[in-house]
Scaffold this motif. Structure first.
Motif, short mmCIF file in Angstrom:
data_model
loop_
_atom_site.label_atom_id
_atom_site.label_comp_id
_atom_site.label_asym_id
_atom_site.label_seq_id
_atom_site.Cartn_x
_atom_site.Cartn_y
_atom_site.Cartn_z
N UNK A 170 0.82 -1.23 0.00
CA UNK A 170 0.00 0.00 0.00
C UNK A 170 0.85 1.28 0.00
N UNK A 171 2.01 1.21 0.68
CA UNK A 171 2.82 2.43 0.82
C UNK A 171 3.45 2.89 -0.49
N UNK A 212 1.11 -6.34 -6.27
CA UNK A 212 0.59 -5.01 -6.57
C UNK A 212 0.13 -4.88 -8.01
N UNK A 213 0.84 -5.56 -8.92
CA UNK A 213 0.47 -5.47 -10.33
C UNK A 213 0.46 -6.88 -10.91
N UNK A 222 -4.80 -1.03 -6.51
CA UNK A 222 -4.91 0.33 -5.98
C UNK A 222 -6.23 0.42 -5.23
N UNK A 223 -6.15 0.65 -3.92
CA UNK A 223 -7.36 0.69 -3.11
C UNK A 223 -7.57 2.08 -2.51
N UNK A 270 -8.22 -2.36 -8.57
CA UNK A 270 -9.03 -3.13 -7.62
C UNK A 270 -8.33 -3.24 -6.28
N UNK A 271 -9.08 -3.04 -5.20
CA UNK A 271 -8.51 -3.19 -3.86
C UNK A 271 -8.45 -4.65 -3.43
N UNK A 272 -9.12 -5.51 -4.19
CA UNK A 272 -9.20 -6.91 -3.77
C UNK A 272 -8.06 -7.75 -4.33
#
Ligand SMILES: [Zn+2]
Length: 332
Positions: free
Chosen positions: A155-156, A269-270, A282-283, A262-264
């Motif tokens: 996330x960071x 990450x990709x 990307x959430x 999508x956050x799921x």
């Protein structure tokens, strides 16, 4: 001695009525006939027509109020309030707090005359960083990623990865990005901050939202309406970023790559789905750890977890009961 906590009732639509006076993000009886809308996502504008029909005053940020128009709501009786500002309704003071989610989103803090505080987090990410955390006696939270395995280690730095990927793909053609309304608007700012100045080609609703945001001083650089003559020229040039809602995502092709937000996605990450189609994790919501951090910093005496907007509400409640020592937890 600890004071009495104000009444909080959460309706089946997720509406949160505080002290019988005001209702937040759902419809319900409210003696002050005030409905707060924290942001334009559909699970937070539930039964808004009902509130409007019943002449409730709608309290929201300016951006949220103008985006509601884009979604067909004609709000006649509104009060605009920005993050950091407050307004009094008889014995309650309502304060909006900043939140990192889609543009226009706020947290809501309700303070009674005797000083007790009820906080509704609404949707957020980056708790304690972009999203400030206030202490409160009662916390109402949506455990969107409420299960302990809903953790995204990246996330960071996901924003950097997204910018880098778009830059790389732009060297070989156009890039189409699909995500929820509001999220694509947030992504537009991130791309500009990341130094991407390719023109945006925007689907009609995204275009209208962008126009409204721009009229309130939010800069987005060059953009054109998809389907317009200008957009055809831009697309022919092969150097553009097209943005639309995820429900209209089409796979990447020879001329353009597709990124679906999508956050799921918790593993990577990709993720490449096929030839020129990627999923990007990307959430707009903090993951499980962010939720726990938020609750432990608010330190409420009573916690409500709203089932209507949670995934894993019960699991989240039992984790919090066991690990944070909060006495009273209600899953509603
Ligand atoms: Zn949301």
């Amino acid at each position: 001695m600890l004071g009495k906590l104000p009444d909080v009732v959460v309706g089946s639509d997720g509406g949160i009525t505080v002290a019988g006076s005001v209702v937040i993000d759902g419809h319900g009886p409210a003696s002050q006939r005030v409905r707060v809308v924290t942001h334009i996502h559909s699970d937070h504008t539930v039964n808004l027509y009902e509130s409007i029909r019943n002449s409730y005053r709608i309290v929201a940020t300016q951006l949220t109020l103008s985006w509601l128009q884009v979604f067909g709501y004609s709000v006649v009786n509104s009060i605009s309030l920005e993050a950091g500002d407050s307004i009094k309704f008889e014995d309650l003071r309502l304060r909006f707090l900043r939140s990192v989610h889609i543009p226009g989103t706020v947290q809501v803090l309700v303070e009674t005359d005797d000083g007790t505080r009820v906080l509704y987090s609404s949707d957020f990410k980056k708790p304690g960083e972009g999203t400030p955390i206030e202490e409160a006696d009662v916390l109402v939270i949506d455990a969107v990623y409420g299960r302990p395995n809903y953790v995204r280690e990246f996330d960071d730095y996901i924003e950097h990865l997204l910018v880098d990927l778009v830059k790389q793909l732009l060297t070989v053609g156009g890039v189409r990005i699909y995500g929820y309304y509001g999220k694509v608007n947030e992504v537009m700012s991130i791309l500009r901050q990341g130094g991407i100045d390719a023109p945006f080609v925007l689907a009609p609703k995204v275009y209208m939202m962008t126009k409204k945001a721009e009229s309130l001083g939010i800069r987005v650089g060059d953009y054109v309406l998809a389907g317009s003559r200008e957009s055809q020229e831009v697309i022919r040039s092969g150097w553009y970023v097209y943005l639309d809602h995820s429900s209209r995502a089409t796979p990447g092709s020879r001329d353009a790559s597709t990124l679906i937000l999508s956050g799921w996605e918790f593993r990577s990450p990709i993720r490449r789905i096929s030839g020129r189609t990627w999923h990007v994790a990307f959430s707009d919501h903090s993951d499980f750890r962010g939720l726990v951090k938020y609750v432990s910093s608010v330190r409420p005496r009573r916690l409500y977890v709203v089932k209507a907007r949670s995934s894993g509400a019960e699991e989240f409640a039992s984790y919090v009961a066991k690990n944070l020592g909060i006495q009273e937890i209600r899953v509603v």
